[in-house]
Design a protein around this motif. Structure first.
Motif, PDB file in Angstrom:
ATOM      1  N   ILE A  93       0.841  -1.192   0.000  1.00 27.79           N
ATOM      2  CA  ILE A  93       0.000   0.000   0.000  1.00 27.79           C
ATOM      3  C   ILE A  93       0.876   1.242   0.000  1.00 27.79           C
ATOM      4  O   ILE A  93       1.641   1.462   0.938  1.00 27.79           O
ATOM      5  CB  ILE A  93      -0.885   0.025   1.265  1.00 27.79           C
ATOM      6  CG1 ILE A  93      -1.795  -1.199   1.321  1.00 27.79           C
ATOM      7  CG2 ILE A  93      -1.682   1.327   1.332  1.00 27.79           C
ATOM      8  CD1 ILE A  93      -2.444  -1.427   2.694  1.00 27.79           C
ATOM      9  N   SER A  94       0.764   2.063  -1.031  1.00 28.44           N
ATOM     10  CA  SER A  94       1.484   3.338  -1.021  1.00 28.44           C
ATOM     11  C   SER A  94       0.471   4.476  -0.932  1.00 28.44           C
ATOM     12  O   SER A  94      -0.444   4.557  -1.745  1.00 28.44           O
ATOM     13  CB  SER A  94       2.331   3.466  -2.284  1.00 28.44           C
ATOM     14  OG  SER A  94       2.966   4.713  -2.281  1.00 28.44           O
ATOM     15  N   GLY A 127       4.782  -1.272   1.669  1.00 27.28           N
ATOM     16  CA  GLY A 127       4.195  -0.061   1.138  1.00 27.28           C
ATOM     17  C   GLY A 127       5.105   1.121   1.317  1.00 27.28           C
ATOM     18  O   GLY A 127       6.295   0.977   1.626  1.00 27.28           O
ATOM     19  N   ASP A 128       4.536   2.295   1.122  1.00 28.62           N
ATOM     20  CA  ASP A 128       5.299   3.532   1.247  1.00 28.62           C
ATOM     21  C   ASP A 128       4.317   4.622   1.663  1.00 28.62           C
ATOM     22  O   ASP A 128       3.125   4.547   1.348  1.00 28.62           O
ATOM     23  CB  ASP A 128       5.945   3.880  -0.108  1.00 28.62           C
ATOM     24  CG  ASP A 128       7.077   4.892   0.035  1.00 28.62           C
ATOM     25  OD1 ASP A 128       7.411   5.265   1.164  1.00 28.62           O
ATOM     26  OD2 ASP A 128       7.625   5.302  -1.003  1.00 28.62           O
TER      27      ASP A 128
ATOM     28  N   CYS B  50       7.743  -1.427  -2.684  1.00 31.22           N
ATOM     29  CA  CYS B  50       7.273  -0.346  -3.553  1.00 31.22           C
ATOM     30  C   CYS B  50       7.729   0.999  -3.027  1.00 31.22           C
ATOM     31  O   CYS B  50       8.014   1.167  -1.847  1.00 31.22           O
ATOM     32  CB  CYS B  50       5.773  -0.407  -3.779  1.00 31.22           C
ATOM     33  SG  CYS B  50       4.785   0.193  -2.426  1.00 31.22           S
ATOM     34  N   THR B  52       7.408   5.409  -3.768  1.00 31.04           N
ATOM     35  CA  THR B  52       6.678   6.485  -4.432  1.00 31.04           C
ATOM     36  C   THR B  52       7.521   7.750  -4.483  1.00 31.04           C
ATOM     37  O   THR B  52       8.166   8.112  -3.507  1.00 31.04           O
ATOM     38  CB  THR B  52       5.361   6.763  -3.672  1.00 31.04           C
ATOM     39  OG1 THR B  52       4.547   5.591  -3.732  1.00 31.04           O
ATOM     40  CG2 THR B  52       4.594   7.928  -4.289  1.00 31.04           C
ATOM     41  N   THR B 139       4.603   5.589  -8.565  1.00 34.72           N
ATOM     42  CA  THR B 139       4.839   4.480  -7.631  1.00 34.72           C
ATOM     43  C   THR B 139       5.369   3.295  -8.426  1.00 34.72           C
ATOM     44  O   THR B 139       4.745   2.872  -9.390  1.00 34.72           O
ATOM     45  CB  THR B 139       3.547   4.078  -6.897  1.00 34.72           C
ATOM     46  OG1 THR B 139       3.097   5.183  -6.115  1.00 34.72           O
ATOM     47  CG2 THR B 139       3.784   2.897  -5.979  1.00 34.72           C
TER      48      THR B 139
END
Lengths: 343, 343
Positions: A93-94, A127-128, B50, B52, B139
């Motif tokens: 999830i970003s 994620g980010d 990931c 972004t 992303t």
């Protein structure tokens, strides 16, 4: 984002999912290192997709509560995995949010993301989080697996196949219609009539069709498969173009929910407009040999699911047509879904 | 985004990578379906991350050319895979851009993304493109693989390990300094002095340390490993906290590039500030038993890479300290990297 915000996000995400869920999905190292590490299942191939939702483009505070935004961002990506006949396993999830965003907003979004992930046994493994100049933006990557060589591609339609859909399309965009009419902050909703609630629900809390996708994959008879993110017309065009075949839809066979019928009547629109050009239903549309359809419908019934035959695949053309109730065959234009009527 | 834009993006991305690259990475179905499908390698685990990058937060038109933005977005995610000792294999790219963005900008970004992906044999197998209200946001999800149980975690540091770094840290943030000073649109750069060019290069075209990561993984002696995205101080703190150990850095052993030295002198700053609190060098920092360091340095030399011992792991504390040139031991504050000096 500031250090404090990172700590908050850590508090909302760390230890949030049951260790048994992570373990049964083969997570070796989850959130907290440079990258996550997972086991792979022998005999399976990887299936992966990502999906981005942007504030004011895909949602507004009058169309979705924060938890809906999170739920739907996860559901949209999970739906792509369903459309391959695969099992979702992992998500990353970003999220980008403005520095002045309220903490509760982000917390609500994470609540929705995890609610959907937990429902479908998806382990959130990374994620980010970054700042944005304006508006919240969410990218969800979902990784799943499918039996070797058994992914259901949109290019696999065969002449003579029937075309089916796994539910009542058009309800999500009718729900959006209602929400835009109401024009009230989503956190203060209320006063929807009983027939309107399922439409609002369809827009704000779409249910990814993992069970239907897996059933189709296991039946072995399903040829092409797609999820309905941009309306039936756009998805049928994708199957037609990818398969080099034509799709002939039959107006009288397209299932119209009573709730959609009622809404279309009240706004003096054709319900078919919602079905064909409304988006984000996240149902599955696909094809299978005509002689396998009855068996599939029985199996769907047994599982408490529905499978509606809505047309045929033909070798006569490479586009999408509609056999109207009056017997005429009309071309269905290729046109996508546009949330708020802006180009 | 408009239909025409989608067609343009399709033109920039479809058939862009060599079929042999896709095939050798086990891609069964790439861009063009609901999700991508790939083969898995027996004996390997999945590694996934990931990352972004947001315009005005991570980059501006005066700090990076469009192709740099793309290159760096891919490099940052690939770097996380390097930091696990793993091999990158697949990428998904999600880009949001304002409706009024110039076509060339997006094309430049895709050029950079693919340039980096091709360099590291990464097959681009999916993504998403959406509109944004303001600014470009990217992303990148990267999926790789590592031998079962052999991922290098940041929590694995042992008391008595040496701490190493695989190059000269601090150059990227010195390069950013120069670019902000120059304050010229990146597409019109020129006039940098010879000693400045490597710093600008370090900021705009960071090289993910896949080769170093794989070498460390294969040596078998490496314990903890992290990539340097937020400066040595922050990364050392992560290793210390995750491993429940202390990191003692030695000021005189920290490699300072001549170019960084020169820049720091000209702006009257301590070069160590760039090293400790500058970010985005994407080197690797890690630990290994002291008696294996010489062998590792020899193997790195043979491969044309460098491995600098910069400190030790101790059981005495749980933070990061610096043994200064004057013999004093000072606490190193935990502080992240901030691009443009804004909180």
């Amino acid at each position: 984002m500031s250090k404090g915000e990172f700590d908050l996000i850590r508090a909302w995400t760390s230890g949030r999912q049951a260790p048994s869920l992570l373990r049964s999905n083969g997570v070796v190292a989850g959130i907290g290192d440079d990258a996550a590490v997972t086991e792979w299942t022998p005999g399976m191939q990887m299936v992966v997709t990502c999906d981005t939702m942007v504030e004011e483009i895909h949602f507004k505070t009058i169309t979705m509560r924060d938890s809906d935004v999170g739920f739907k961002a996860m559901a949209a990506a999970v739906s792509d995995i369903a459309a391959m006949g695969a099992i979702p396993k992992y998500a990353l999830i970003s999220i980008s949010q403005p520095k002045n965003a309220k903490e509760q907003r982000l917390q609500g979004i994470y609540d929705g993301l995890y609610e959907c992930a937990d429902l479908w046994n998806v382990a959130v493994i990374g994620g980010d989080t970054t700042s944005s100049l304006s508006g919240i933006s969410i990218t969800v990557t979902v990784i799943g697996e499918v039996e070797n060589g058994k992914a259901l591609l949109r290019s696999a339609a065969q002449t003579g196949d029937i075309v089916f859909v796994t539910g009542y399309p058009g309800c999500s965009s009718a729900g959006l219609d209602l929400l835009l009419q109401k024009n009230t902050p989503a956190e203060q909703w209320g006063g929807f009539q009983p027939l309107q609630i399922p439409l609002v629900q369809a827009h704000t809390r779409p249910v990814p069709q993992i069970t239907a996708g897996r059933l189709l994959q296991q039946l072995g008879s399903c040829h092409a498969l797609n999820d309905v993110s941009d309306g039936i017309a756009s998805e049928a065009w994708e199957i037609a173009e990818a398969s080099g075949r034509g799709v002939d839809l039959i107006e009288d066979r397209i299932p119209i929910a009573a709730e959609l019928q009622a809404h279309a009547y009240s706004v003096r629109k054709d319900p078919l407009d919602f079905v064909l050009y409304g988006g984000e239903d996240y149902l599955l549309i696909g094809t299978m040999p005509a002689d396998r359809a009855l068996d599939a419908q029985l199996k769907f019934s047994e599982a408490g699911l529905s499978l509606h035959v809505i047309g045929y695949i033909t070798g006569d053309h490479n586009g999408v047509r509609m056999a109207k109730s009056d017997g005429l065959l009309e071309a269905v234009p290729k046109r996508g879904y546009n949330h708020f009527g802006k180009e």
